[in-house]
Enzyme design. Structure first.
Site, PDB file in Angstrom:
ATOM      1  CE  LYS A  52       2.281  -8.374   4.983  1.00 19.30           C
ATOM      2  NZ  LYS A  52       2.548  -9.048   3.711  1.00 19.30           N
ATOM      3  CD  GLN A  96       5.597  -8.829   1.450  1.00 14.57           C
ATOM      4  OE1 GLN A  96       5.171  -9.137   2.551  1.00 14.57           O
ATOM      5  NE2 GLN A  96       4.874  -8.121   0.593  1.00 14.57           N
ATOM      6  CG  ASP A 119       0.022 -14.149   2.377  1.00 17.20           C
ATOM      7  OD1 ASP A 119      -0.530 -13.208   2.989  1.00 17.20           O
ATOM      8  OD2 ASP A 119       1.185 -14.094   1.947  1.00 17.20           O
TER       9      ASP A 119
END
Ligand code: NAD
Length: 291
Positions: A52, A96, A119
């Site tokens: 990412k 994460q 997200d």
């Protein structure tokens, strides 16, 4: 059979984003800045986060990786999240998952400011998605929608079966496919571990989106001729013939399913790269939504 190429589609999206970033730069404006928090040393999580961060750099975003040790307390993590929420330099950030067992993931999801939740996991953003309001769409389901849209896969009035009902993939996937917003406009059946006669259901499907986390689960005999199959699953399978010692497979048995399909996404090179492209799209959106 059409191969839904996630590498090529994701590359096209990343080129579009890089062009937007160049425009912002040439206008003397701030470029998007994504931060990622990684707690602990889980190998897969490190790989995902690094991918990412690298993707951000490649399109010209700024990125910050916040590494925290596995023994970080919930309080310390929440305090770091508060810092990112309040930092005007950071446009969006992700935490994460999975987190170490002693940290409550729900508390963490709620702590992220909805306007920085790239997200798309915060309940406010999930609610907005369900109502079709502007928001950050969760990366993997949005990546699948982008893929279907860019390949002009017809969804209007089609029977779509989603396998798996997780909060981050199956459930939002079913919502997006059933909303009347392009390209989702299908009749959706959301199936899960308690579903009976799954094969009877999948055999009726024009589109099958598979996200249950079991290698090679969907086989050719479960799929009707001419179906579109999207494979979200990703697994490392030991393979001595490979230099790495493993190969990647999805939730779909590609060899038996592909010959029956009108279109199918492979693993690797399907949904995986689309997920990262979606995160970049959301980060760019964070800048425009703030304006
Ligand atoms: P999860 O374990 O959270 O959820 C699995 C779901 O599958 C559950 O809702 C369960 O009810 C359902 N299920 C289990 N057995 C079933 C059965 N026999 N029949 C029907 N449904 C069944 O998984 P997840 O986080 O949604 O991930 C699913 C897969 O997608 C995993 O392989 C994961 O690695 C992969 N994934 C890939 C990406 C990507 O970017 N490509 C992103 C997220 C997840």
């Amino acid at each position: 059979m059409l191969l839904l190429d996630g590498n090529a589609t994701s590359a096209a999206i990343r080129t579009e984003i890089a062009e937007e970033v160049s425009k912002l730069k040439s206008q003397g404006k701030k470029v998007p800045h994504l931060a990622a928090i990684l707690v602990g040393e889980d190998g897969a999580s490190q790989t995902y986060v690094n991918a990412k961060v690298k993707a951000c750099e490649n399109v010209g975003f700024e990125s910050t990786l916040v590494r925290m040790p596995a023994e970080t307390s919930e309080e310390e993590l929440l305090s770091t999240i508060k810092g990112l929420n309040e930092n005007p330099n950071i446009d969006g950030f992700i935490v994460q998952l999975p987190l170490p067992k002693h940290i409550d993931e729900d508390k963490v999801t709620l702590a992220v400011a909805p306007q920085k939740d790239v997200d798309g996991f915060h309940p406010e953003n999930v609610g907005r998605m369900s109502l079709g309001l502007p928001t950050f769409l969760p990366a993997t389901p949005n990546g699948v929608m982008e893929m279907l849209g860019r390949y002009n896969i017809e969804t209007v009035g089609k029977n779509c079966v989603v396998i798996g009902r997780s909060n981050i993939v199956g459930t939002p996937m079913a919502i997006l496919m059933s909303r009347g917003t392009n390209p989702g406009n299908a009749t959706v059946t959301l199936t899960h571990s308690r579903t009976k006669n799954l094969k009877e259901i999948t055999l009726q499907a024009d589109i099958i989106i598979v996200a249950l986390g079991k290698p090679n689960f969907l086989t050719g005999e479960m799929v009707k001729q001419g179906a579109v199959v999207v494979d979200v699953g990703i697994h490392r399978i030991e393979d001595a013939s490979k230099k790495s010692g493993f190969r990647l497979v999805g939730d779909v048995e590609f060899e038996t399913v592909a010959p029956k399909c009108a279109a199918i996404s492979p693993v690797p090179g399907g949904v995986g790269p689309m997920t990262i492209a979606s995160l970049l799209q959301n980060t760019l959106k964070a800048v425009t939504m703030r304006k």
